[in-house]
Design an enzyme around this catalytic site. Structure first.
Site, mmCIF file in Angstrom:
data_model
loop_
_atom_site.group_PDB
_atom_site.id
_atom_site.type_symbol
_atom_site.label_atom_id
_atom_site.label_comp_id
_atom_site.label_asym_id
_atom_site.label_seq_id
_atom_site.Cartn_x
_atom_site.Cartn_y
_atom_site.Cartn_z
ATOM 1 N N ASP A 8 -6.482 -7.634 -11.379
ATOM 2 C CA ASP A 8 -6.704 -7.110 -13.027
ATOM 3 C C ASP A 8 -6.583 -7.471 -13.944
ATOM 4 O O ASP A 8 -5.739 -9.576 -13.425
ATOM 5 C CB ASP A 8 -6.783 -5.873 -12.707
ATOM 6 C CG ASP A 8 -4.967 -5.635 -13.303
ATOM 7 O OD1 ASP A 8 -4.469 -6.426 -13.129
ATOM 8 O OD2 ASP A 8 -4.918 -4.454 -13.175
ATOM 9 N N SER A 68 1.733 -3.196 -11.331
ATOM 10 C CA SER A 68 2.890 -2.876 -11.131
ATOM 11 C C SER A 68 2.108 -3.125 -9.223
ATOM 12 O O SER A 68 3.234 -3.268 -8.366
ATOM 13 C CB SER A 68 2.893 -1.500 -10.877
ATOM 14 O OG SER A 68 1.438 -1.188 -10.695
ATOM 15 N N GLY A 69 1.411 -3.367 -8.905
ATOM 16 C CA GLY A 69 0.895 -3.616 -8.163
ATOM 17 C C GLY A 69 0.352 -2.157 -7.008
ATOM 18 O O GLY A 69 0.069 -2.542 -5.756
ATOM 19 N N GLU A 72 -3.198 -1.302 -7.086
ATOM 20 C CA GLU A 72 -4.190 -2.566 -6.725
ATOM 21 C C GLU A 72 -3.965 -2.108 -4.669
ATOM 22 O O GLU A 72 -4.991 -2.518 -3.896
ATOM 23 C CB GLU A 72 -3.500 -3.529 -6.297
ATOM 24 C CG GLU A 72 -3.875 -4.348 -8.329
ATOM 25 C CD GLU A 72 -2.701 -3.433 -9.160
ATOM 26 O OE1 GLU A 72 -3.969 -3.071 -10.599
ATOM 27 O OE2 GLU A 72 -1.891 -2.363 -9.370
ATOM 28 N N HIS A 99 6.243 -5.873 10.845
ATOM 29 C CA HIS A 99 6.679 -4.661 11.446
ATOM 30 C C HIS A 99 5.266 -4.165 11.682
ATOM 31 O O HIS A 99 4.878 -3.292 12.099
ATOM 32 C CB HIS A 99 7.861 -3.975 10.910
ATOM 33 C CG HIS A 99 8.610 -3.883 11.068
ATOM 34 N ND1 HIS A 99 9.926 -3.303 10.788
ATOM 35 C CD2 HIS A 99 8.902 -5.220 11.987
ATOM 36 C CE1 HIS A 99 11.000 -3.883 11.695
ATOM 37 N NE2 HIS A 99 10.693 -4.832 11.825
ATOM 38 N N ASN A 100 4.017 -4.019 10.430
ATOM 39 C CA ASN A 100 3.249 -3.188 10.237
ATOM 40 C C ASN A 100 2.006 -4.465 10.272
ATOM 41 O O ASN A 100 0.608 -3.989 9.683
ATOM 42 C CB ASN A 100 3.226 -2.737 8.811
ATOM 43 C CG ASN A 100 4.296 -1.669 8.724
ATOM 44 O OD1 ASN A 100 4.771 -2.754 7.715
ATOM 45 N ND2 ASN A 100 4.383 -1.196 8.889
ATOM 46 N N ARG A 134 6.586 -0.911 19.901
ATOM 47 C CA ARG A 134 6.387 0.203 18.977
ATOM 48 C C ARG A 134 5.876 0.188 17.976
ATOM 49 O O ARG A 134 4.886 0.360 17.317
ATOM 50 C CB ARG A 134 8.319 0.446 18.684
ATOM 51 C CG ARG A 134 8.935 -0.894 18.051
ATOM 52 C CD ARG A 134 9.995 -0.275 17.698
ATOM 53 N NE ARG A 134 10.856 -2.088 16.923
ATOM 54 C CZ ARG A 134 11.828 -1.915 16.310
ATOM 55 N NH1 ARG A 134 11.536 -0.739 15.199
ATOM 56 N NH2 ARG A 134 11.959 -2.213 15.518
ATOM 57 N N ARG A 138 2.168 2.096 16.576
ATOM 58 C CA ARG A 138 2.351 2.878 15.423
ATOM 59 C C ARG A 138 1.261 2.205 14.781
ATOM 60 O O ARG A 138 0.359 3.352 14.213
ATOM 61 C CB ARG A 138 3.135 2.654 14.123
ATOM 62 C CG ARG A 138 4.559 2.942 15.228
ATOM 63 C CD ARG A 138 5.526 2.167 14.436
ATOM 64 N NE ARG A 138 7.181 3.371 15.371
ATOM 65 C CZ ARG A 138 7.827 2.447 15.361
ATOM 66 N NH1 ARG A 138 8.539 1.702 14.603
ATOM 67 N NH2 ARG A 138 9.621 3.258 15.688
#
Length: 169
Positions: A8, A68-69, A72, A99-100, A134, A138
């Site tokens: 933005d 701030s993020g 978004e 991890h994600n 793991r 997840r």
């Protein structure tokens, strides 16, 4: 690597910096806007397009940028198949990928220096997903919930709590 960018007005300066930085470092940036400064623009317009670009472009990653993020990241996460993480340090950039398997990160243009945010993005782009069982499990649970709306099953150790009976039931 292709990197889809959206922001933005608060993230416009960093986005413009990243376009050159990405090219200089062998990446192919894809700019989803904004293209001019407008203090009243709406981040979902550009961040959802950047996130959708990542999903439509296998192997690419994305960066969304705002003040701030937070908003978004929320906008990007509305796109099916996106795992957007709010990044505020090198460590969170690493963990988002390892991890994600995050495919989009969000950074706050008013929260850090351009140099720090550039470093967070550099780390994010360079970090691979671990494919640890793991983490795969997840991510699979989240994907299944998105598809079916069914909650993941509770572990046996939580059954009494879920039924309001407590641990000694």
């Amino acid at each position: 690597m292709r990197v889809h960018l959206g922001s933005d007005h608060a993230g416009l300066e960093l986005k413009e910096h990243l376009l050159g930085w990405l090219r200089d470092n062998g990446h192919e940036p894809v700019d989803h806007g904004p293209f001019v400064y407008d203090a009243l623009d709406d981040y979902p317009v550009f961040c959802i397009r950047a996130a959708a670009g990542v999903v439509a472009d296998p192997g690419s990653l994305g960066v969304v940028i705002g003040g701030s993020g937070n908003g978004e990241q929320m906008a990007a996460n509305k796109v099916d198949g996106v795992r957007a993480a709010l990044v505020w340090s090198e460590e969170t950039a690493v963990l988002a990928r390892e991890h994600n398997d995050a495919n989009v990160i969000s950074v706050g243009g008013r929260m850090h220096s351009v140099d720090d945010m550039t470093r967070f993005i550099e780390v994010f782009l360079a970090t691979p997903f671990t494919h640890d069982e793991r983490h795969v499990r997840r991510i699979g649970m989240m994907a299944a919930y998105e598809t079916t709306g069914d909650l993941p099953p509770l572990p046996e150790s939580a059954q009494g709590f879920a039924e309001g009976l407590g641990p000694d039931a």
